[in-house]
Enzyme design. Structure first.
Site, PDB file in Angstrom:
ATOM      1  N   LEU A  37       0.846  -1.194   0.000  1.00  0.00           N
ATOM      2  CA  LEU A  37       0.000   0.000   0.000  1.00  0.00           C
ATOM      3  C   LEU A  37       0.878   1.239   0.000  1.00  0.00           C
ATOM      4  CD1 LEU A  37      -2.944  -0.593   2.528  1.00  0.00           C
ATOM      5  CD2 LEU A  37      -3.141  -0.133   0.082  1.00  0.00           C
ATOM      6  N   ASP A  38       0.499   2.244  -0.783  1.00  0.00           N
ATOM      7  CA  ASP A  38       1.218   3.515  -0.769  1.00  0.00           C
ATOM      8  C   ASP A  38       1.107   4.160   0.608  1.00  0.00           C
ATOM      9  OD1 ASP A  38       1.897   3.266  -3.460  1.00  0.00           O
ATOM     10  OD2 ASP A  38       0.094   4.323  -4.140  1.00  0.00           O
ATOM     11  N   PRO A  39       2.089   4.984   0.985  1.00  0.00           N
ATOM     12  CA  PRO A  39       2.032   5.644   2.296  1.00  0.00           C
ATOM     13  C   PRO A  39       0.748   6.426   2.545  1.00  0.00           C
ATOM     14  CG  PRO A  39       4.215   5.889   1.356  1.00  0.00           C
ATOM     15  CD  PRO A  39       3.363   5.258   0.283  1.00  0.00           C
ATOM     16  N   ALA A  40       0.212   7.069   1.502  1.00  0.00           N
ATOM     17  CA  ALA A  40      -0.995   7.886   1.680  1.00  0.00           C
ATOM     18  C   ALA A  40      -2.269   7.049   1.766  1.00  0.00           C
ATOM     19  CB  ALA A  40      -1.118   8.894   0.540  1.00  0.00           C
ATOM     20  N   ALA A  41      -2.164   5.748   1.486  1.00  0.00           N
ATOM     21  CA  ALA A  41      -3.336   4.869   1.560  1.00  0.00           C
ATOM     22  C   ALA A  41      -3.432   4.236   2.946  1.00  0.00           C
ATOM     23  CB  ALA A  41      -3.244   3.781   0.496  1.00  0.00           C
TER      24      ALA A  41
END
Length: 293
Positions: A37-41
């Site tokens: 998962l991306d950091p912002a997710a």
């Protein structure tokens, strides 16, 4: 300890950050995760503990997300973490226009991953090349999106759309946000993302880092059984002698016709032994999880 942890990944953390934190809390070296998962997710990040890391390759590929798309904005990363390429106020956009375009993003679709992604080109990650200023277009790939539902629609200078998206592994929701914006000729970028389902785990059953810390402190943490996320695979129970031979790497004759290439294997006591390949009437060990001496 072995099994799985269904973690609700917090905003701003990388998947690697989560693995490092779990290693420290549980005092374990062998920890891995499924589905970066991306950091912002935020949302479901399956964590494998101990020997369960060997099962990551067999987890189902199902994914589901709640996504927010902001229209009128284009960015370098196709989300709000990147630099803004263009930004213009949107006028006249309505939900009927969006619904007319959404259908093209359901089914087997062709998709170009974002320039800032973990896809490799010539052995190098796209996000590394992008940070070096090297312009490389990611190769087109085929992904499967099984369902898209509209959850909410907010009008304004930069209107936002909330979607529920069910898809297969490898689908980039950022790319859907970008491409929907392009289809409407106004631009679009991902403004928020929460994964609600991943690899057989659901957000409803996940726990936060804070909850994990508390459970470890009071001794109440219990890992999910190693074979729990593999229930989508058919199973086969082997008699004692066959189970022993299978665990030693031998092929076992299977007279009944079985569905599926991979199967869960159990002994007569219901103990999960591992994963087997099934071909031409033979059960061939693919991964022996619990050997029998």
């Amino acid at each position: 300890m072995q099994g799985f942890l269904n973690l609700d990944k917090p905003f701003g953390w990388t998947s690697h950050d989560c693995v490092a934190k779990v290693r420290k809390l549980l005092r374990m070296k062998k920890v891995g995760h499924a589905g970066t998962l991306d950091p912002a997710a935020t949302g479901v990040l399956p964590i494998a503990l101990g020997k369960a890391t060997r099962l990551l390759q067999y987890l189902p590929g199902d994914k589901a997300y709640k996504a927010t798309i902001r229209f009128g904005v284009r960015t370098t990363t196709d989300d709000l973490e990147g630099e803004v390429i263009s930004s213009q106020a949107v006028t006249g956009l309505n939900l009927e226009q969006i619904e007319a375009e959404l259908g093209q993003f359901v089914g087997r679709i062709e998709q170009i991953p974002p320039s800032y992604s973990a896809i490799q080109v010539d052995g190098k990650r796209l996000y590394d090349l992008a940070r070096q200023g090297v312009a490389v277009e990611a190769p087109m790939r085929t992904v499967v999106v099984s369902q898209i539902d509209i959850l909410d629609w907010r009008e304004g200078e930069y209107p936002e759309l909330d979607l529920s998206i069910a898809c297969g592994a490898g689908t980039y929701i950022r790319a859907i946000a970008r491409d929907l914006g392009e289809a409407l000729n106004i631009g679009g970028t991902l403004a928020g993302l929460q994964r609600t389902v991943s690899s057989g785990f659901s957000l409803d059953d996940s726990i936060t880092i804070t909850t994990l810390e508390a459970q470890v402190t009071d001794g109440s943490f219990v890992a999910t059984l190693s074979d729990a996320p593999l229930e989508y695979l058919p199973s086969r129970t082997l008699a004692a002698n066959d189970a022993k031979c299978w665990c030693q790497g031998q092929k076992i004759i299977c007279e009944e016709q079985l569905l599926g290439e991979n199967l869960r294997i159990y002994n007569e006591n219901g103990i999960f032994l591992g994963v087997s390949k099934y071909l031409d009437g033979l059960l061939t060990p693919a991964m022996v999880f619990e050997p029998i001496s």
